[in-house]
Design a protein around this motif. Structure first.
Motif, PDB file in Angstrom:
ATOM      1  N   ALA A 144      62.031  34.820  14.930  1.00 32.15           N
ATOM      2  CA  ALA A 144      61.238  33.624  15.220  1.00 32.15           C
ATOM      3  C   ALA A 144      61.953  32.721  16.224  1.00 32.15           C
ATOM      4  N   ALA A 145      63.275  32.641  16.112  1.00 32.82           N
ATOM      5  CA  ALA A 145      64.052  31.817  17.044  1.00 32.82           C
ATOM      6  C   ALA A 145      63.964  32.353  18.464  1.00 32.82           C
ATOM      7  N   ALA A 146      63.670  33.664  18.596  1.00 35.31           N
ATOM      8  CA  ALA A 146      63.518  34.280  19.916  1.00 35.31           C
ATOM      9  C   ALA A 146      62.065  34.250  20.394  1.00 35.31           C
ATOM     10  N   GLY A 147      61.194  33.563  19.638  1.00 32.92           N
ATOM     11  CA  GLY A 147      59.810  33.407  20.057  1.00 32.92           C
ATOM     12  C   GLY A 147      58.836  34.442  19.537  1.00 32.92           C
ATOM     13  N   TRP A 148      59.297  35.295  18.625  1.00 32.66           N
ATOM     14  CA  TRP A 148      58.438  36.341  18.083  1.00 32.66           C
ATOM     15  C   TRP A 148      57.536  35.796  16.970  1.00 32.66           C
ATOM     16  N   ARG A 149      56.440  36.497  16.702  1.00 33.69           N
ATOM     17  CA  ARG A 149      55.681  36.305  15.477  1.00 33.69           C
ATOM     18  C   ARG A 149      56.394  37.090  14.372  1.00 33.69           C
ATOM     19  N   THR A 150      56.282  36.623  13.156  1.00 33.70           N
ATOM     20  CA  THR A 150      57.001  37.270  12.048  1.00 33.70           C
ATOM     21  C   THR A 150      56.130  37.325  10.802  1.00 33.70           C
ATOM     22  N   THR A 151      56.406  38.309   9.977  1.00 32.90           N
ATOM     23  CA  THR A 151      55.769  38.400   8.664  1.00 32.90           C
ATOM     24  C   THR A 151      56.763  39.014   7.690  1.00 32.90           C
ATOM     25  N   GLY A 152      56.941  38.346   6.561  1.00 29.74           N
ATOM     26  CA  GLY A 152      57.817  38.868   5.527  1.00 29.74           C
ATOM     27  C   GLY A 152      57.092  39.898   4.683  1.00 29.74           C
ATOM     28  N   VAL A 153      57.826  40.925   4.277  1.00 24.02           N
ATOM     29  CA  VAL A 153      57.243  41.993   3.458  1.00 24.02           C
ATOM     30  C   VAL A 153      57.887  41.942   2.075  1.00 24.02           C
ATOM     31  N   ARG A 154      57.095  41.575   1.078  1.00 25.01           N
ATOM     32  CA  ARG A 154      57.605  41.439  -0.286  1.00 25.01           C
ATOM     33  C   ARG A 154      57.125  42.635  -1.114  1.00 25.01           C
ATOM     34  N   ARG A 155      57.949  43.661  -1.192  1.00 25.32           N
ATOM     35  CA  ARG A 155      57.606  44.865  -1.943  1.00 25.32           C
ATOM     36  C   ARG A 155      58.072  44.730  -3.387  1.00 25.32           C
ATOM     37  N   PRO A 156      57.178  44.874  -4.362  1.00 27.60           N
ATOM     38  CA  PRO A 156      57.594  44.805  -5.769  1.00 27.60           C
ATOM     39  C   PRO A 156      58.701  45.801  -6.073  1.00 27.60           C
ATOM     40  N   GLY A 157      59.724  45.327  -6.777  1.00 30.00           N
ATOM     41  CA  GLY A 157      60.824  46.191  -7.173  1.00 30.00           C
ATOM     42  C   GLY A 157      61.927  46.320  -6.153  1.00 30.00           C
ATOM     43  N   GLU A 158      61.721  45.782  -4.944  1.00 26.30           N
ATOM     44  CA  GLU A 158      62.748  45.851  -3.910  1.00 26.30           C
ATOM     45  C   GLU A 158      63.749  44.698  -4.075  1.00 26.30           C
TER      46      GLU A 158
END
Length: 221
Positions: free
Chosen positions: A186-200
């Motif tokens: 994000a600091a480099a200007g990208w779009r981001t999405t977090g991936v929350r996988r159960p059990g990870e």
């Protein structure tokens, strides 16, 4: 069109499949591989970076890094070479979450570009995606990045470097289960999405300002 850049561990694939399956495969093979490939420039460079010429000493350092999950480039280089041989020999099959193959195929068919940015070496990334139980997914990926050709995953400069290959950062979407990596992108200007996988391992980690999904089916491009 969007370029979707994928993390591997905890994002497309289970952390256990890497840290248990692949690590267990590579661990006893590090010493024999070093001895058999001492004339290889990449192996010599890895040994120089480790600071050990004797195989036993180098393996001790490498095992310590594996135990501590240290993202050290010499370790990733050697592991990647060993894993590539294992995949080629049919001794390894990679794991991907079931929502991943249909999503990658759909995105690719829609004209979106796919890339991978992982701490694992490019030498291991390609066979990982090529040898899944869902078929060869590597043919869908246009670009491969690791800590050698891009840099550390928690530094914005690495994402700026990748953008010089992929294009306008505003058209890049990074998917990862690690908030610090998303912060750097994000600091480099990208779009981001977090991936929350159960059990990870990062399933309960706060993702701050980043949008969060639990499966790739939730991504709206």
């Amino acid at each position: 069109m969007t370029t979707i850049v994928l993390d591997i561990e905890g994002t497309t694939s289970s952390t256990e499949s890497v840290h248990v399956g692949l690590y267990a495969y590579a661990r006893p093979r590090l010493g024999p591989y070093i001895d058999a490939h001492r004339d290889d420039p990449d192996v010599r460079a890895a040994l120089a970076e480790i600071g050990a010429d004797a195989t036993a000493e180098a393996v001790k350092v490498l095992h310590g890094w594996m135990d501590g999950d240290v993202k050290a480039t010499p370790l990733k280089t050697l592991q990647g070479r060993i894993w590539a041989e294992g995949f080629a020999a049919g001794e390894l099959t990679s794991h991907v979450f079931p929502d991943v193959p249909p999503a990658l195929r759909a995105w690719h068919a829609s004209g979106h570009r796919l890339a991978v940015f992982s701490s694992g070496s490019v030498a291991s990334q390609r066979p990982w995606f090529a040898n899944t139980a869902h078929g060869d997914l590597s043919v869908l990926v246009d670009h491969w990045f690791d800590t050698v050709n891009a840099g550390p995953k928690r530094e914005p400069a690495s994402y700026a470097r990748i953008a010089r290959t992929l294009g306008d950062p505003a058209g890049l979407l990074f998917l990862s289960d690690v908030p610090a990596e998303l912060d750097a992108a994000a600091a480099a200007g990208w779009r981001t999405t977090g991936v929350r996988r159960p059990g990870e391992p990062n399933a309960a980690t706060p993702f701050g300002p980043h949008p969060v999904i639990t499966t790739f089916e939730e991504i709206d491009l």
